[in-house]
Design a protein around this motif. Structure first.
Motif, short mmCIF file in Angstrom:
data_model
loop_
_atom_site.label_atom_id
_atom_site.label_comp_id
_atom_site.label_asym_id
_atom_site.label_seq_id
_atom_site.Cartn_x
_atom_site.Cartn_y
_atom_site.Cartn_z
N VAL A 144 2.34 -6.06 5.94
CA VAL A 144 1.14 -6.08 5.47
C VAL A 144 0.52 -7.24 5.84
CG1 VAL A 144 -0.17 -6.68 3.13
CG2 VAL A 144 1.59 -4.49 3.50
N SER A 153 -4.89 -10.36 -8.20
CA SER A 153 -4.33 -9.18 -8.68
C SER A 153 -4.56 -9.05 -10.00
CB SER A 153 -2.75 -9.10 -8.25
OG SER A 153 -2.13 -9.79 -8.71
N GLY A 155 -0.07 -4.43 -3.99
CA GLY A 155 -0.40 -3.59 -2.58
C GLY A 155 0.80 -2.61 -2.25
N TYR A 178 -5.14 -0.63 -3.25
CA TYR A 178 -5.52 -2.25 -3.34
C TYR A 178 -5.70 -2.90 -2.02
CZ TYR A 178 -4.95 -6.75 -5.28
OH TYR A 178 -5.00 -8.09 -5.42
N LEU A 179 -4.82 -2.54 -1.14
CA LEU A 179 -4.73 -3.17 0.04
C LEU A 179 -6.10 -2.83 0.64
CD1 LEU A 179 -0.97 -2.63 1.35
CD2 LEU A 179 -2.26 -4.67 0.37
#
Length: 176
Positions: free
Chosen positions: A100, A13, A45, A51-52
């Motif tokens: 997630v 990240s 995320g 971003y995910l």
């Protein structure tokens, strides 16, 4: 005996997408294709679903997997946070993060009991133990639903000591 599965913890990240792609390609050049979804990655995320999507696309494109996730941790995310009003937000963050993890095919979710409040604010060990247990009572069913194994991390501080963690998780050992 089966072969050990290794995964690598690297905080992807905060880097531009092309640099992340280069980092992963370098890992691939050395035979690494399994990674830990780090705390900073999941927090990014949860704030930015794009971003995910980027990571899912990258996983597919480069054929890498995130086989485990390290949960958010610290003052606002540890299992034993004392603030009643903050506890539901903590549980909700972990619920979303476990989803997630499941979406990425992760098998484990490593979570902290917590040392922050005990070490820096003088919270009582017994009270923290009760809070951590209550949090697990809410999180274990979420883990069962998502198919994620909760891994409660131990450390050297009293709330995270191996004996404490073992006592904390023993009532949940019948859970799949």
């Amino acid at each position: 005996m089966g072969e050990a599965t290794l995964s690598y913890y690297y905080p992807f990240s905060g880097f531009p997408p092309e640099l992340v792609r280069r980092f992963i390609r370098e890992f691939l050049d050395h035979g690494v294709d399994r990674f830990v979804f780090t705390c900073s990655m999941v927090m990014e995320g949860l704030k930015d679903p794009a971003y995910l999507d980027f990571l899912k696309g990258l996983s597919k494109e480069l054929q890498v997997s995130f086989v485990s996730m390290h949960a958010p941790f610290g003052r606002a995310y540890d299992l034993n946070i004392p603030d009643t009003e903050d506890r539901q937000a903590m549980i909700e963050t972990h619920r979303r993060a476990m989803q997630v993890a499941a979406d990425f095919g992760a098998q484990t979710y490593t979570i902290h009991v917590g040392a922050y409040h005990y070490c820096l604010e003088g919270a009582e060990l017994a009270e923290g133990r009760e809070k951590a247990f209550a949090a697990l009572e809410q999180l274990v069913p979420i883990a069962e639903k998502t198919g994620i194994v909760l891994a409660v991390e131990n450390s050297f501080e009293p709330p995270n000591a191996a004996r404490e963690v073992k006592a904390l998780i023993t009532p949940f050992l019948s859970s799949p």
